[in-house]
Design a protein around this motif. Structure first.
Motif: not given
Length: 254
Positions: A190-194, A205-211, A249-250
């Motif tokens: 996986g990548g970063l998990l939320r 902001e890192v979560f938002d950037f990845i999304a 998520g691709g």
């Protein structure tokens, strides 16, 4: 072997991603061994949620081969049969905080050693200790938890990423060695998990950037990741071994 017939060891199963993996297997009727090192209260509470016929919490430091042997023996005694499935999820102490990471100039070998022990040594220990029971049953599934960072090192966590890359190599060599015993070995990355305990320090902001960078437009949750772990343990993956499935998520496409 159907999921409901399996006895599944989840290392680091008392919290975070491990908690979600335990819940996913239990929902399918599997019996689950919830391994923990220090998270006794959460692991025991999780086991109590499912009752002693379906779950047991067992303390062990999986980097210690002797403790892993005791863990597997206790699990087999509790359920009356050997563990069929191992999910190597336990994570050596680590925080996904890019601002606080050790950079190339300052990182020490001790930091690498801690991550290699937590990822590679622990997986070797659980595999070796579970192997006799799996061979006896003529069935085994080993699922290692990896990362997409060795394909997309957006944050250079040198120690963590190197250890997970080594774990992928071990996944493939074990798959080649153990296939003759009907034991499949795969990895889910996986990548970063939320959100998990390890990613709690990650700025919003890192979560938002990845999304925004993923085709699905979101950050993967632990529950979504756990579903992919179930696939490798299920009959639908009976002819799959030595593979690495990226669940992010691709963001990373193989």
């Amino acid at each position: 072997m159907k999921l409901a017939e399996q006895i599944v060891l989840v290392t680091g199963g008392g919290r975070g991603l491990g908690h979600s993996i335990v819940a996913a297997f239990a929902a399918q009727g599997a019996r689950v061994v919830i391994n923990y090192r220090t998270s006794a209260a959460s692991a025991q509470a999780l086991a109590a949620d499912y009752g002693s016929k379906q779950a047991v919490a067992v303390q062990a430091d999986v980097t210690d081969a002797a403790q892993v042997a005791e863990l597997l023996a206790e699990a087999a005694a509790h359920f009356g049969s050997p563990v069929t499935t191992v999910v190597n999820n336990a994570l050596a102490d680590f925080s996904f905080n890019g601002d606080a990471r050790s950079d190339a100039v300052g990182i020490t070998w001790e930091e690498f050693d801690a991550q290699f022990s937590g990822s590679v040594r622990s997986a070797l220990n659980t595999t070796q200790q579970a192997l006799p029971g799996m061979r006896e049953l003529g069935f085994g599934r080993i699922i290692n938890i990896g990362t997409n960072l060795f394909q997309n090192p957006v944050v250079p966590y040198h120690d963590y990423t190197s250890a997970k890359a080594a774990l992928l190599a071990l996944t493939r060599t074990l798959a080649a060695d153990l296939g003759q015993h009907n034991i499949a070995v795969n990895m889910v990355s996986g990548g970063l998990l939320r959100t998990t305990d390890a990613s709690a320090a990650t700025p919003e902001e890192v979560f938002d950037f990845i999304a925004a960078a993923t085709p699905l437009g979101k950050v993967t949750t632990p529950a979504e990741f756990a579903d992919a772990v179930l696939f490798f343990a299920s009959p639908w993956a009976r002819s799959v071994t030595g593979q690495n499935l990226v669940v992010d998520g691709g963001l990373v496409m193989n």
